[in-house]
Design an enzyme around this catalytic site. Structure first.
Site, short mmCIF file in Angstrom:
data_model
loop_
_atom_site.label_atom_id
_atom_site.label_comp_id
_atom_site.label_asym_id
_atom_site.label_seq_id
_atom_site.Cartn_x
_atom_site.Cartn_y
_atom_site.Cartn_z
N HIS A 125 1.04 -1.13 0.05
CA HIS A 125 -0.12 0.08 -0.10
C HIS A 125 1.08 1.29 0.05
O HIS A 125 1.86 1.35 0.46
CB HIS A 125 -0.82 0.00 1.16
CG HIS A 125 -1.60 -1.28 1.38
ND1 HIS A 125 -1.13 -2.39 2.37
CD2 HIS A 125 -2.90 -1.54 1.01
CE1 HIS A 125 -1.93 -3.24 2.24
NE2 HIS A 125 -3.11 -2.88 1.32
N ASP A 171 0.01 4.04 1.49
CA ASP A 171 -0.20 4.74 2.78
C ASP A 171 -0.17 6.22 2.84
O ASP A 171 0.44 7.10 3.39
CB ASP A 171 0.73 4.07 3.72
CG ASP A 171 0.74 2.63 4.05
OD1 ASP A 171 -0.38 2.17 4.02
OD2 ASP A 171 1.91 2.18 4.74
#
Length: 307
Positions: free
Chosen positions: A130, A132
């Site tokens: 991810h 993030d």
């Protein structure tokens, strides 16, 4: 470039306060049980385990004004920041055992401040499924482990952006993200807007891990502090099932080994996070054992006949 023979301090951060699934709080002990400290010592590294930092309990509440457990996230990250800063000041390499990935705000804030004080450039390798790079405006969950890169780059609540003084702590230009394969639609827009350097799984498939690492490590020299933030969900769930946000199509064993070996070849990391190991979702501590194997490669263990 040879590896830096720096003494290492390992410390655990037993919380899943930023996550959407419980269990990462048991990650530090799982990594110790898998032999992380002994593995580093066997490589001739001078290593000290300082135990776990302390912080508040996880209240497991819904979001408040877009964030879950913000006060607790701040408290844990402050503890990480202080521990990391003290070890960096002592000339040691901090190795933070998480816990969920929100804790990288504390470790990278400490590193960024250290780099400013030392006049060094910072390079962050963010190894993750991810990006993030979420904010409270674009994520309904409010889970802060999806926000650390955004917060470090100045997009987030003041308490996290300014954790170590006036933020932002880093610039998107300091970060290289490797293994990305799950980015929310609005997060994609933000990532493009801020010019984040992302080597996603398609790019890895197209050009191979060797070229990816050459590009991600380009320009690193003796004046660069290299921080590696290793989220085990960068790995394919078939080899690393013990994590809370599994995404199919991740790095296989050889890609992950080559990534770590090439970091070691470039001189190795100056600070390290190992996060999102969740033994509650694992099979016989398999994910922690794989993480230890990969960390050994980061410290110079070659799987090839090159030693």
């Amino acid at each position: 470039m040879s590896l830096k023979p720096k003494p290492v301090t390992v410390f655990g951060v037993p919380t899943d306060v930023g996550a959407g699934t419980r269990g990462a709080s048991m990650g530090p002990e799982a990594l110790r049980v898998a032999g992380l400290v002994e593995a580093l010592a066997s490589r001739g590294v001078e290593v000290a385990d300082r135990g776990d930092v302390a912080g508040p309990r996880n209240p497991w509440m819904p979001p408040v004004e877009g964030y879950r457990h913000l006060d607790e996230v701040v408290a844990w990250n402050r503890a990480v920041m202080e521990m990391s800063a003290a070890e960096l000041a002592a000339g040691r390499m901090p190795v933070m055992l998480g816990g969920d990935h929100c804790l990288a705000m504390g470790s990278i804030t400490a590193v960024a401040r250290h780099c400013r004080a030392q006049g060094k450039r910072l390079r962050v390798l963010w190894l993750d499924a991810h990006a993030d790079f979420n904010t409270s405006a674009i994520t309904p969950s409010g889970n802060v482990h999806g926000m650390p890169v955004a917060c470090l780059c100045g997009l987030g609540p003041d308490a996290l952006v300014n954790l170590g003084g006036q933020g932002p702590m880093i610039s998107p230009a300091d970060v290289r993200q490797i293994g990305i394969r799950s980015v929310d639609p609005e997060e994609k827009r933000l990532v493009r807007e801020h010019g984040l350097d992302i080597y996603d799984m398609r790019y890895i498939d197209e050009v191979g891990m060797k070229q990816v690492m050459e590009e991600a490590l380009a320009g690193i020299d003796a004046d660069t502090h290299l921080h590696v933030s290793f989220d085990v969900d960068v790995l394919d769930p078939s080899i690393a099932p013990g994590t809370g946000t599994r995404v199919p199509g991740g790095l296989d064993y050889r890609e992950a080994q080559l990534m770590m070996e090439m970091i070691a070849d470039a001189g190795g990391a100056d600070s390290l996070d190992v996060v999102e190991v969740n033994p509650a979702l694992d099979k016989r501590n398999r994910t922690a054992r794989l993480a230890v194997d990969l960390v050994e490669s980061l410290f110079g263990k070659s799987t090839l006949m090159r030693d």
